[in-house]
Design a protein around this motif. Structure first.
Motif, PDB file in Angstrom:
ATOM      1  N   ARG A  59       0.854  -1.179   0.000  1.00  0.00           N
ATOM      2  CA  ARG A  59       0.000   0.000   0.000  1.00  0.00           C
ATOM      3  C   ARG A  59       0.895   1.236   0.000  1.00  0.00           C
ATOM      4  O   ARG A  59       1.456   1.593   1.024  1.00  0.00           O
ATOM      5  N   ILE A  60       0.993   1.851  -1.154  1.00  0.00           N
ATOM      6  CA  ILE A  60       1.843   3.023  -1.298  1.00  0.00           C
ATOM      7  C   ILE A  60       0.947   4.222  -1.569  1.00  0.00           C
ATOM      8  O   ILE A  60       0.248   4.260  -2.579  1.00  0.00           O
ATOM      9  N   PRO A  61       0.925   5.180  -0.656  1.00  0.00           N
ATOM     10  CA  PRO A  61       0.048   6.329  -0.835  1.00  0.00           C
ATOM     11  C   PRO A  61       0.506   7.221  -1.988  1.00  0.00           C
ATOM     12  O   PRO A  61       1.694   7.489  -2.150  1.00  0.00           O
ATOM     13  N   VAL A  62      -0.442   7.636  -2.798  1.00  0.00           N
ATOM     14  CA  VAL A  62      -0.177   8.563  -3.895  1.00  0.00           C
ATOM     15  C   VAL A  62      -1.275   9.616  -3.918  1.00  0.00           C
ATOM     16  O   VAL A  62      -2.361   9.410  -3.393  1.00  0.00           O
ATOM     17  N   LYS A  63      -0.970  10.715  -4.553  1.00  0.00           N
ATOM     18  CA  LYS A  63      -1.954  11.776  -4.738  1.00  0.00           C
ATOM     19  C   LYS A  63      -2.605  11.587  -6.105  1.00  0.00           C
ATOM     20  O   LYS A  63      -1.992  11.017  -7.015  1.00  0.00           O
ATOM     21  N   PRO A  64      -3.822  12.072  -6.285  1.00  0.00           N
ATOM     22  CA  PRO A  64      -4.483  11.908  -7.591  1.00  0.00           C
ATOM     23  C   PRO A  64      -3.659  12.476  -8.746  1.00  0.00           C
ATOM     24  O   PRO A  64      -3.699  11.950  -9.862  1.00  0.00           O
ATOM     25  N   GLU A  65      -2.868  13.513  -8.486  1.00  0.00           N
ATOM     26  CA  GLU A  65      -2.055  14.110  -9.551  1.00  0.00           C
ATOM     27  C   GLU A  65      -0.942  13.166 -10.014  1.00  0.00           C
ATOM     28  O   GLU A  65      -0.399  13.313 -11.101  1.00  0.00           O
ATOM     29  N   GLN A  66      -0.571  12.189  -9.164  1.00  0.00           N
ATOM     30  CA  GLN A  66       0.505  11.267  -9.489  1.00  0.00           C
ATOM     31  C   GLN A  66       0.018  10.046 -10.277  1.00  0.00           C
ATOM     32  O   GLN A  66       0.821   9.228 -10.686  1.00  0.00           O
ATOM     33  N   VAL A  67      -1.286   9.947 -10.456  1.00  0.00           N
ATOM     34  CA  VAL A  67      -1.867   8.794 -11.137  1.00  0.00           C
ATOM     35  C   VAL A  67      -2.374   9.233 -12.511  1.00  0.00           C
ATOM     36  O   VAL A  67      -2.879  10.339 -12.669  1.00  0.00           O
ATOM     37  N   SER A  68      -2.247   8.366 -13.471  1.00  0.00           N
ATOM     38  CA  SER A  68      -2.724   8.661 -14.822  1.00  0.00           C
ATOM     39  C   SER A  68      -4.223   8.968 -14.805  1.00  0.00           C
ATOM     40  O   SER A  68      -4.999   8.239 -14.179  1.00  0.00           O
ATOM     41  N   PRO A  69      -4.654  10.013 -15.498  1.00  0.00           N
ATOM     42  CA  PRO A  69      -6.084  10.311 -15.569  1.00  0.00           C
ATOM     43  C   PRO A  69      -6.884   9.156 -16.173  1.00  0.00           C
ATOM     44  O   PRO A  69      -8.028   8.933 -15.815  1.00  0.00           O
ATOM     45  N   ARG A  70      -6.280   8.409 -17.060  1.00  0.00           N
ATOM     46  CA  ARG A  70      -6.976   7.257 -17.660  1.00  0.00           C
ATOM     47  C   ARG A  70      -7.242   6.174 -16.622  1.00  0.00           C
ATOM     48  O   ARG A  70      -8.261   5.500 -16.667  1.00  0.00           O
ATOM     49  N   TYR A  71      -6.299   5.990 -15.700  1.00  0.00           N
ATOM     50  CA  TYR A  71      -6.527   5.011 -14.632  1.00  0.00           C
ATOM     51  C   TYR A  71      -7.705   5.449 -13.765  1.00  0.00           C
ATOM     52  O   TYR A  71      -8.560   4.636 -13.413  1.00  0.00           O
ATOM     53  N   LEU A  72      -7.737   6.736 -13.401  1.00  0.00           N
ATOM     54  CA  LEU A  72      -8.837   7.229 -12.580  1.00  0.00           C
ATOM     55  C   LEU A  72     -10.173   7.082 -13.310  1.00  0.00           C
ATOM     56  O   LEU A  72     -11.180   6.696 -12.706  1.00  0.00           O
ATOM     57  N   GLU A  73     -10.192   7.369 -14.607  1.00  0.00           N
ATOM     58  CA  GLU A  73     -11.419   7.204 -15.392  1.00  0.00           C
ATOM     59  C   GLU A  73     -11.866   5.752 -15.412  1.00  0.00           C
ATOM     60  O   GLU A  73     -13.052   5.455 -15.234  1.00  0.00           O
ATOM     61  N   SER A  74     -10.918   4.838 -15.615  1.00  0.00           N
ATOM     62  CA  SER A  74     -11.288   3.425 -15.659  1.00  0.00           C
ATOM     63  C   SER A  74     -11.721   2.919 -14.277  1.00  0.00           C
ATOM     64  O   SER A  74     -12.626   2.096 -14.172  1.00  0.00           O
ATOM     65  N   LEU A  75     -11.093   3.418 -13.218  1.00  0.00           N
ATOM     66  CA  LEU A  75     -11.496   3.046 -11.867  1.00  0.00           C
ATOM     67  C   LEU A  75     -12.927   3.488 -11.594  1.00  0.00           C
ATOM     68  O   LEU A  75     -13.745   2.711 -11.091  1.00  0.00           O
TER      69      LEU A  75
END
Length: 118
Positions: A59-75
């Protein structure tokens, strides 16, 4: 064999490195089991060392800015496609899940939203 005789120092270093790698594989350092997962970072935020939680999940904490927008959309599409349109609880999904449970006699699908899961 001729290479070993021609380069004894290199052969000794290669043997030592191989031995250390073998020891590392046979006797890995103990992982802390009493913590829910840990990430040690440097002053600048660069990760230095991490440990998984008790279940072996990293479990590695990340901020939304550090994650691909496509990953967030698919999630969002997979987990909660109505995320932006409900107030945290999706009443339609809850009714659907309840109806499936009543008619099937067991839980078929859930009705939780990402807000409820967090």
């Amino acid at each position: 064999m001729a290479w070993l005789r021609a380069h004894p120092l290199r052969a000794a270093l290669a043997g030592l490195l191989t031995f250390l790698l073998l020891l590392d594989q046979l006797f890995p350092p103990p992982l802390p089991r009493d913590m829910p997962g840990l990430l040690v970072v440097a002053r600048d935020g660069e990760p230095l060392r991490g440990w998984p939680d008790a279940d072996g999940v990293w479990r590695i904490p990340v901020k939304p800015e550090q994650v691909s927008p496509r990953y967030l959309e698919s999630l969002l599409a997979y987990e909660d496609r109505w995320f932006y349109w409900h107030p945290g609880v999706n009443p339609v999904a809850m009714l659907r899940a309840g109806w499936q449970w009543i008619t099937q006699g067991h839980i078929v699908s859930g009705g939780s939203t990402l807000s409820m899961q967090v």
